[in-house]
Write a protein that holds these residues in place. Sequence first.
Motif, PDB file in Angstrom:
ATOM      1  N   SER A  51       1.033  -1.355   0.091  1.00  0.00           N
ATOM      2  CA  SER A  51      -0.022  -0.113   0.106  1.00  0.00           C
ATOM      3  C   SER A  51       1.014   1.183   0.189  1.00  0.00           C
ATOM      4  N   GLY A  52       0.403   2.455   0.195  1.00  0.00           N
ATOM      5  CA  GLY A  52       1.307   3.659   0.258  1.00  0.00           C
ATOM      6  C   GLY A  52       1.825   3.956   1.841  1.00  0.00           C
ATOM      7  N   GLY A  53       1.776   3.124   2.512  1.00  0.00           N
ATOM      8  CA  GLY A  53       2.132   3.490   4.058  1.00  0.00           C
ATOM      9  C   GLY A  53       3.386   3.079   4.399  1.00  0.00           C
ATOM     10  N   LEU A  54       3.724   3.395   5.580  1.00  0.00           N
ATOM     11  CA  LEU A  54       5.231   3.400   5.812  1.00  0.00           C
ATOM     12  C   LEU A  54       5.701   1.649   6.193  1.00  0.00           C
ATOM     13  N   ASP A  55       4.713   0.967   6.613  1.00  0.00           N
ATOM     14  CA  ASP A  55       5.204  -0.612   6.636  1.00  0.00           C
ATOM     15  C   ASP A  55       5.422  -1.026   5.280  1.00  0.00           C
TER      16      ASP A  55
ATOM     17  N   ASN B  14      13.730  -6.858  -9.102  1.00  0.00           N
ATOM     18  CA  ASN B  14      12.386  -6.735 -10.044  1.00  0.00           C
ATOM     19  C   ASN B  14      11.558  -7.468  -9.608  1.00  0.00           C
ATOM     20  N   ILE B  15      11.309  -7.807  -8.169  1.00  0.00           N
ATOM     21  CA  ILE B  15      10.153  -8.454  -7.871  1.00  0.00           C
ATOM     22  C   ILE B  15       8.907  -7.819  -8.007  1.00  0.00           C
ATOM     23  N   GLU B  16       7.818  -8.353  -8.226  1.00  0.00           N
ATOM     24  CA  GLU B  16       6.354  -7.708  -8.729  1.00  0.00           C
ATOM     25  C   GLU B  16       5.810  -7.162  -7.466  1.00  0.00           C
ATOM     26  N   ALA B  17       5.218  -6.173  -7.240  1.00  0.00           N
ATOM     27  CA  ALA B  17       4.504  -5.469  -6.333  1.00  0.00           C
ATOM     28  C   ALA B  17       3.124  -5.140  -6.448  1.00  0.00           C
ATOM     29  N   PHE B  18       2.020  -5.724  -5.633  1.00  0.00           N
ATOM     30  CA  PHE B  18       0.782  -5.857  -6.103  1.00  0.00           C
ATOM     31  C   PHE B  18       0.156  -4.746  -5.153  1.00  0.00           C
ATOM     32  N   THR B  19      -0.792  -4.116  -5.841  1.00  0.00           N
ATOM     33  CA  THR B  19      -1.552  -3.127  -5.359  1.00  0.00           C
ATOM     34  C   THR B  19      -2.915  -3.114  -5.451  1.00  0.00           C
ATOM     35  N   TYR B  20      -3.805  -3.087  -4.555  1.00  0.00           N
ATOM     36  CA  TYR B  20      -5.274  -2.795  -5.077  1.00  0.00           C
ATOM     37  C   TYR B  20      -5.718  -1.274  -4.997  1.00  0.00           C
ATOM     38  N   ILE B  21      -6.584  -1.015  -5.804  1.00  0.00           N
ATOM     39  CA  ILE B  21      -7.393   0.400  -5.876  1.00  0.00           C
ATOM     40  C   ILE B  21      -8.906   0.118  -5.853  1.00  0.00           C
ATOM     41  N   THR B  22      -9.817   1.065  -5.669  1.00  0.00           N
ATOM     42  CA  THR B  22     -11.360   0.875  -5.786  1.00  0.00           C
ATOM     43  C   THR B  22     -11.817   2.218  -6.870  1.00  0.00           C
ATOM     44  N   GLY B  23     -10.895   2.769  -7.433  1.00  0.00           N
ATOM     45  CA  GLY B  23     -11.251   4.192  -8.400  1.00  0.00           C
ATOM     46  C   GLY B  23     -11.472   5.140  -7.553  1.00  0.00           C
TER      47      GLY B  23
ATOM     48  N   ASP C 218     -10.319   9.437  -2.842  1.00  0.00           N
ATOM     49  CA  ASP C 218     -10.460   9.497  -1.397  1.00  0.00           C
ATOM     50  C   ASP C 218      -9.893   8.552  -0.622  1.00  0.00           C
ATOM     51  N   TYR C 219      -9.669   7.477  -1.057  1.00  0.00           N
ATOM     52  CA  TYR C 219      -9.298   6.307  -0.535  1.00  0.00           C
ATOM     53  C   TYR C 219      -8.044   5.528  -1.230  1.00  0.00           C
ATOM     54  N   ASP C 220      -7.779   5.521  -2.395  1.00  0.00           N
ATOM     55  CA  ASP C 220      -6.905   4.905  -3.047  1.00  0.00           C
ATOM     56  C   ASP C 220      -5.482   5.389  -2.786  1.00  0.00           C
TER      57      ASP C 220
ATOM     58  N   LEU D  77      -2.664   4.703  -4.614  1.00  0.00           N
ATOM     59  CA  LEU D  77      -1.843   4.659  -5.919  1.00  0.00           C
ATOM     60  C   LEU D  77      -0.701   5.512  -5.842  1.00  0.00           C
ATOM     61  N   PRO D  78      -1.044   6.971  -5.961  1.00  0.00           N
ATOM     62  CA  PRO D  78       0.195   7.931  -5.998  1.00  0.00           C
ATOM     63  C   PRO D  78       1.088   7.842  -4.927  1.00  0.00           C
ATOM     64  N   TRP D  79       0.720   7.163  -3.644  1.00  0.00           N
ATOM     65  CA  TRP D  79       1.997   7.009  -2.560  1.00  0.00           C
ATOM     66  C   TRP D  79       2.477   5.790  -3.009  1.00  0.00           C
ATOM     67  N   VAL D  80       2.018   4.791  -3.701  1.00  0.00           N
ATOM     68  CA  VAL D  80       2.816   3.623  -4.116  1.00  0.00           C
ATOM     69  C   VAL D  80       3.569   3.925  -5.317  1.00  0.00           C
ATOM     70  N   LYS D  81       3.239   4.814  -6.146  1.00  0.00           N
ATOM     71  CA  LYS D  81       4.222   5.163  -7.219  1.00  0.00           C
ATOM     72  C   LYS D  81       5.422   5.690  -6.766  1.00  0.00           C
ATOM     73  N   LYS D  82       5.049   6.698  -5.782  1.00  0.00           N
ATOM     74  CA  LYS D  82       6.310   7.228  -5.309  1.00  0.00           C
ATOM     75  C   LYS D  82       7.395   6.406  -4.565  1.00  0.00           C
ATOM     76  N   MET D  83       6.553   5.576  -3.967  1.00  0.00           N
ATOM     77  CA  MET D  83       7.314   4.554  -3.392  1.00  0.00           C
ATOM     78  C   MET D  83       8.516   3.831  -3.961  1.00  0.00           C
ATOM     79  N   LEU D  84       7.632   3.300  -5.243  1.00  0.00           N
ATOM     80  CA  LEU D  84       8.380   2.585  -6.313  1.00  0.00           C
ATOM     81  C   LEU D  84       9.225   3.352  -7.409  1.00  0.00           C
ATOM     82  N   GLU D  85       9.391   4.459  -7.056  1.00  0.00           N
ATOM     83  CA  GLU D  85      10.089   5.425  -8.034  1.00  0.00           C
ATOM     84  C   GLU D  85      11.508   5.168  -7.944  1.00  0.00           C
ATOM     85  N   GLY D  86      12.482   4.911  -8.885  1.00  0.00           N
ATOM     86  CA  GLY D  86      13.674   4.576  -8.963  1.00  0.00           C
ATOM     87  C   GLY D  86      14.040   3.342  -8.788  1.00  0.00           C
ATOM     88  N   THR D  87      12.936   2.465  -8.831  1.00  0.00           N
ATOM     89  CA  THR D  87      13.322   0.796  -8.306  1.00  0.00           C
ATOM     90  C   THR D  87      13.141   0.170  -9.647  1.00  0.00           C
TER      91      THR D  87
END
Length: 574
Positions: free
Chosen positions: A264-268, A285-294, A297-299, A301-311
């Motif tokens: 998810s996009g959190g610290l853990d 290059n291990i695959e990272a899986f994330t769910y969203i709901t569209g 207000d809840y998804d 994904l922006p935090w996840v993209k930032k987290m995986l940036e540069g990997t």
Amino acid sequence: MCGLSGIVGRGWKPEQLAAMIASQRHRGPDMEGSYFDPSGLAALALNRLSILDLSSAGRQPMTDAESGLTIALNGEIYNFLELRQELKDYPYHSQTDTEVVLAAYKKWGEACLDRFIGMFAFLIWDERKQRLFAARDRFGVKPLHYYLHGDEPILFASEIQTLFAGGAPQRMKASTWATYLVDGLHDHSAETFWEDIYALPPGHSLTWEAGRISVKCWYDLAERVGPGFDARPVEAVQEEYLALMKDSIKLRFRSDVPVGINVSGGLDSSILVGLVQAVHGRDSNIEAFTYITGNPDYDELPWVKKMLEGTQHPSIVYQLDPKEVPDLAASVQRHQSEPFGGMPTLAYARLFDRARADGVTVVMDGQGMDEQWAGYDYYSASKNGSPASPIQGTKQRTTRPECLMPEFRSLAKPFSAPHPFPDALRNRQYLDTRYTKMPKALRFNDRISMRSSIELREPFLDHRLFELAFRQPVERKIENGTRKKLLRDVARHLVAASVVEAPKRPVQTPQREWLRGELRGWAAECIETALQAHGNTWLDPNSVRKQWQEYCLGLCDNSFHVWQWISLGLAGGN
């Protein structure tokens, strides 16, 4: 990772075991096997999901001919290579952790449990002593249920539906349902939502011999930690904790099949990704899986993209559509056999489907850090001994006991939480770890991962991490309103400062909005099904319908009580 089943006692039939094996093929689609004691007193079976040593040498149940011991193991003993070296005189025939457990039990007996780092539930039948020994891991990551009624044969299985397949009757347990509907409690004791069906508690073992069962606790977190605090300099604790996290990740990457991670996009999740990078290098290059709901207000994904940036980690995203929910909820309910955690559980179920479709068999996630380091918002109140709602992001009450019939409501069993620590914060952490938050989350996650034939590994549920964290004083967990203080400091060695300093965001879905919006018709049908089966016996129809209408008008800030009624409808009228 597998599905185990077993029978002990007199009077059972082989077709019962065959039906149990068939019902758990999703837990182990790669191989299946069975063992029958020559006396007819016991039988073990296993559906195998091959993770280590994919050859037929890893087939279970596995027997040690010299001692007459036979094992069926579900789970992973991550430090099996180290134990194998310690037990090198054993005549191994495979490269599996299962055979190491057999060797360890043969040498050390029940004391072998303390030597294991891992998640496990197993049955060991001693043919010579005609005795069954069963055990479950420290935190209950892997399940073990059993049917016990009078002098009937005792059935054991990884899932409740497997016990039904083996002949256990489906009788809903009124007192468990009442406790759930009144207090929101479940998975906090050995009792389940079904009559005569029990869960072996986390950190417990069971012995059956001569028709008698005894259950005992072999691991208790509070007992292992003790009442005192860690007086060492904080720098020494940080260094040890970081080293343990890296070791935990290394151990959990032991696999002969592809491994992925849930994020998810959190610290853990950020720490999990940082540890993978630290252990496997920047080119991982291990695959990272994330769910969203569209719903932005809840998804996350922006935090996840930032987290995986540069990997180099490919980001695999699955969007849950409310149109999927009715059929998906019915499927997940069949595997859970008990109430589950609503839309987040359904979203994770679809994520595991996607991982399996991508050829990933093992997935890791970040469960356990909030319980270790006081991450939930209500821990700030617990720090001062104040009561707080166990559900994040809500200020209103979560259940509606006034919607129950008085006689049924009186069946609810009050739960008195133990207070093994001298401070309020650790007592609340212990409550969440042993009785409330973690047990139900682990049950939800085990069933939905295994529904997709996926092994879910929890690197932060390493008991060494928990014991170290629980020894830390409150100011290393909560400081000036900042939760997870020491963990955030450790994280600076692994992730960007912007992630470390971000406040905790509850992992949520638009369940509240969907149930009064796109899914309103489906929710109403489920509630009416519950009323048809239990109206005027368990539920007060007028009160339920009134509260449902108020919910639809937007007068509630949470949907917990509505999901309870939906759960009762999904469970049917047994």
